[in-house]
Design an enzyme around this catalytic site. Structure first.
Site, PDB file in Angstrom:
ATOM      1  N   GLY A  11      -7.262  -2.557   8.107  1.00 17.95           N
ATOM      2  CA  GLY A  11      -7.494  -2.004   6.777  1.00 17.95           C
ATOM      3  C   GLY A  11      -8.424  -2.939   6.031  1.00 17.95           C
ATOM      4  N   ARG A  35      -9.959   1.999  10.541  1.00 15.93           N
ATOM      5  CA  ARG A  35     -10.107   3.343  11.111  1.00 15.93           C
ATOM      6  C   ARG A  35     -11.578   3.706  11.267  1.00 15.93           C
ATOM      7  NH1 ARG A  35      -5.849   6.535  11.945  1.00 15.93           N
ATOM      8  NH2 ARG A  35      -3.843   5.940  11.046  1.00 15.93           N
ATOM      9  N   VAL A  76      -3.471  -1.179   3.791  1.00 17.18           N
ATOM     10  CA  VAL A  76      -3.914   0.186   3.509  1.00 17.18           C
ATOM     11  C   VAL A  76      -3.151   0.713   2.303  1.00 17.18           C
ATOM     12  CG1 VAL A  76      -4.526   0.613   5.915  1.00 17.18           C
ATOM     13  CG2 VAL A  76      -2.243   1.243   5.105  1.00 17.18           C
ATOM     14  N   ALA A  78      -0.610   2.417  -0.129  1.00 19.35           N
ATOM     15  CA  ALA A  78       0.840   2.550  -0.039  1.00 19.35           C
ATOM     16  C   ALA A  78       1.233   3.999   0.192  1.00 19.35           C
ATOM     17  CB  ALA A  78       1.497   2.030  -1.318  1.00 19.35           C
ATOM     18  N   SER A 130      -0.662 -11.111  -4.779  1.00 20.65           N
ATOM     19  CA  SER A 130      -1.194 -10.948  -6.130  1.00 20.65           C
ATOM     20  C   SER A 130      -2.416 -11.825  -6.347  1.00 20.65           C
ATOM     21  CB  SER A 130      -0.129 -11.298  -7.175  1.00 20.65           C
ATOM     22  OG  SER A 130      -0.648 -11.157  -8.479  1.00 20.65           O
ATOM     23  N   GLY A 131      -3.343 -11.303  -7.116  1.00 21.38           N
ATOM     24  CA  GLY A 131      -4.544 -12.056  -7.453  1.00 21.38           C
ATOM     25  C   GLY A 131      -5.801 -11.226  -7.356  1.00 21.38           C
ATOM     26  N   LYS A 184       7.116  -8.706  -6.320  1.00 22.52           N
ATOM     27  CA  LYS A 184       5.731  -8.359  -6.670  1.00 22.52           C
ATOM     28  C   LYS A 184       5.704  -7.212  -7.675  1.00 22.52           C
ATOM     29  CE  LYS A 184       1.178  -8.051  -6.277  1.00 22.52           C
ATOM     30  NZ  LYS A 184       0.815  -6.730  -6.777  1.00 22.52           N
ATOM     31  N   HIS A 187       6.534  -8.640 -10.975  1.00 28.45           N
ATOM     32  CA  HIS A 187       5.328  -9.352 -11.437  1.00 28.45           C
ATOM     33  C   HIS A 187       4.396  -8.383 -12.141  1.00 28.45           C
ATOM     34  CE1 HIS A 187       1.043 -10.228 -10.925  1.00 28.45           C
ATOM     35  NE2 HIS A 187       1.339 -11.509 -11.039  1.00 28.45           N
ATOM     36  N   ASN A 188       4.151  -7.228 -11.518  1.00 22.90           N
ATOM     37  CA  ASN A 188       3.218  -6.275 -12.109  1.00 22.90           C
ATOM     38  C   ASN A 188       3.774  -5.663 -13.385  1.00 22.90           C
ATOM     39  OD1 ASN A 188       1.857  -6.863  -9.762  1.00 22.90           O
ATOM     40  ND2 ASN A 188       1.294  -4.763  -9.317  1.00 22.90           N
ATOM     41  N   GLU A 191       3.153  -8.140 -15.946  1.00 24.71           N
ATOM     42  CA  GLU A 191       1.704  -8.081 -16.204  1.00 24.71           C
ATOM     43  C   GLU A 191       1.381  -6.976 -17.216  1.00 24.71           C
ATOM     44  OE1 GLU A 191      -1.902  -6.320 -13.575  1.00 24.71           O
ATOM     45  OE2 GLU A 191      -0.751  -7.916 -12.618  1.00 24.71           O
ATOM     46  N   HIS A 454      35.606  10.739 -21.858  1.00 28.49           N
ATOM     47  CA  HIS A 454      35.158   9.683 -20.954  1.00 28.49           C
ATOM     48  C   HIS A 454      35.961   8.394 -21.089  1.00 28.49           C
ATOM     49  CE1 HIS A 454      31.775  11.956 -19.452  1.00 28.49           C
ATOM     50  NE2 HIS A 454      31.356  12.213 -20.681  1.00 28.49           N
TER      51      HIS A 454
END
Length: 479
Positions: A11, A35, A76, A78, A130-131, A184, A187-188, A191, A454
């Site tokens: 990929g 590919r 590749v 997700a 990440s980066g 990760k 993290h996003n 972000e 409840h």
């Protein structure tokens, strides 16, 4: 083909190509596959001088080029594309070989794939990288999930190509199965919150203080030298200082105000709901992006009455700027704290033993949210690995206390003027919710018991109780 490659990358989009080059630059022989065979040939033609590449046009040749245990990185898109590539390679591998998914996969997919491949003796490793494209080439932050045995082999390689801070690699084994991709994802999510908070600070300085984008760029440059120092603060100053080459106008004034997103922020919020983790600042940042793209809905609201603008003198603007700095810092601490607590909650739910200090350590370099105060976060969790909240650490608690008045004044000022600050407001509300001695949730419990029986708990004795609301004088029922 004689096996010679230490690792392979399949990929070769921007991220995959740059990661392959990073490995090659560090002395590893890298098998490369795509590919589209033309993309494989182009990589070798353009960057062959950077290291040793083995070009493979077929899956069979690619696998045959790899030394055992084979280390095969998939880069590749997700989802279905990742499943298709895994299926293509899995039948060619042998027990002990490894497939590493370096894309932005959903952690639940990673858990599913890891379980399926484990049954065949193949190790599946979900590695959050990440980066962006620059990090992939020059040194990313790498959050690795999967079996301990896999990290024993992969760890030295990932640590070699990762970013370094004070000589320490920004790569670590986070936990089993989907732990790396989960961290990760969080993290996003952080972000998203960090970027929205910065955008709200910019909007306030523009609309209330009356500063130009260039003047605000200088403000952010100053902030970047202090406790708000971070990659995002740094690039914000660069973006605000940029002038559009075509019109000569400030760049931010010619860009459409509808923000895109690739889904990881949404995943964070959706997963937080499943975990009952209150990541409200992250959620509001995600919803703010969604609202920015709702053009028809925004058109329907446009022109409705709002707040009252109050012009500030230059002296007042300077004071206001200081207040915004306090509000931005305090809100940022809350957003990061929400992310760390969500990681703790996930660890308890999925059986991951996640070193929270190590997470802070590997986020200090390479990743998008790298920031000066991550050293302090790492120190806090090193001193107390079971720390429930950053606000349990004396220094952070003191800073939030110092920010109280300006933080509240900024949110109130924005409300009076009709300026949206959803992330600032959510962070402050989160703080006030958790510090309150008593919450109105007691009334919610009564409401739930009234319409759905409840039950509720009492403050004066243990157990669950139900009031017979049709006859409130009838004794309550204990369960």
């Amino acid at each position: 083909m004689i096996p010679s490659a230490h690792i392979g990358v399949s990929g070769l989009g921007v991220m995959g190509r740059n990661l392959a080059r990073n490995f090659a630059r560090h002395g590893y022989t890298v098998a490369v596959h795509n590919r589209s065979a033309s993309r494989t040939r182009l990589l070798v033609e353009e960057f062959g001088a950077e290291g040793t590449f083995v070009a493979a046009e077929t899956a069979e040749d690619f696998v045959a080029a790899l030394e055992r245990p084979r280390r095969l990185v998939v880069m590749v898109q997700a989802g279905a594309a990742t499943d298709a590539v895994i299926a293509e390679f899995a039948g060619l591998l042998e027990p002990g070989d490894m497939i590493i998914d370096g894309g932005n996969a959903h952690f639940a997919d990673t858990r599913r794939r890891e379980s399926a491949l484990r049954a065949h003796g193949v190790h599946f490793v979900g590695a959050g990288i990440s980066g962006g494209e620059e990090g992939a080439l020059d040194g990313p932050s790498i959050m690795v999930g999967g079996p301990d045995e896999s990290y024993a082999v992969l760890g030295p390689m990932f640590e070699t190509v990762s970013a370094k801070v004070d000589g320490e690699p920004c790569a670590a084994h986070i936990g089993t199965d989907g732990a790396g991709h989960f961290v990760k994802m969080v993290h996003n999510g952080i972000e998203y919150a960090d970027m929205q908070l910065i955008a709200e600070a910019y909007d306030l300085l523009r609309q209330v203080a009356g500063y130009t984008p260039a003047e605000i760029a200088d403000v952010f440059r100053g902030w970047n030298q202090g406790r708000l120092g971070s990659y995002l603060t740094e690039i914000t100053a660069e973006v605000l200082a940029h002038t559009d080459a075509t019109t000569g106008e400030p760049f931010v004034d010619v860009v459409a105000d509808a923000a895109g997103q690739k889904g990881t922020g949404r995943w964070t919020v959706q997963t937080a709901l499943d975990l009952a983790a209150p990541v409200t600042a992250i959620a509001q940042a995600t919803f703010a992006r969604a609202a920015s793209g709702q053009s028809e809905l925004r058109a329907a609201y446009r022109g409705l009455p709002g707040g009252t603008p109050v012009p500030l003198s230059r002296t007042e603007a300077a004071r206001f700027t200081s207040q915004v700095e306090h509000a931005l810092y305090a809100s940022k601490v809350i957003a990061y704290d929400q992310g760390w607590k969500m990681i703790q909650d996930a660890g308890a739910e999925y059986g991951w033993k996640i070193d929270l200090a190590a997470v802070a350590g590997i986020w200090r370099g390479g990743c998008i949210i790298r920031a000066a105060f991550l050293d302090r976060i790492r120190a806090a969790y090193t001193a107390d690995p079971g720390l429930v909240s950053l606000l349990g650490e004396e220094g952070f608690a003191r800073e939030i206390g110092d920010a109280q008045v300006p933080w509240r004044e900024i949110v109130a000022s924005a409300a009076r003027r009709g300026i949206p600050v959803p992330a600032f407001s959510a962070a402050l509300a989160h703080y006030d919710t958790l510090r309150a001695d008593r919450l109105p949730a007691a009334l919610l419990q009564g409401q739930r018991d009234y319409f759905g029986a409840h039950t509720y708990r009492r403050t004066d004795r243990p157990g669950s109780f139900h009031t017979h609301w049709a006859d409130p004088n009838r004794p309550e029922t204990a369960n």
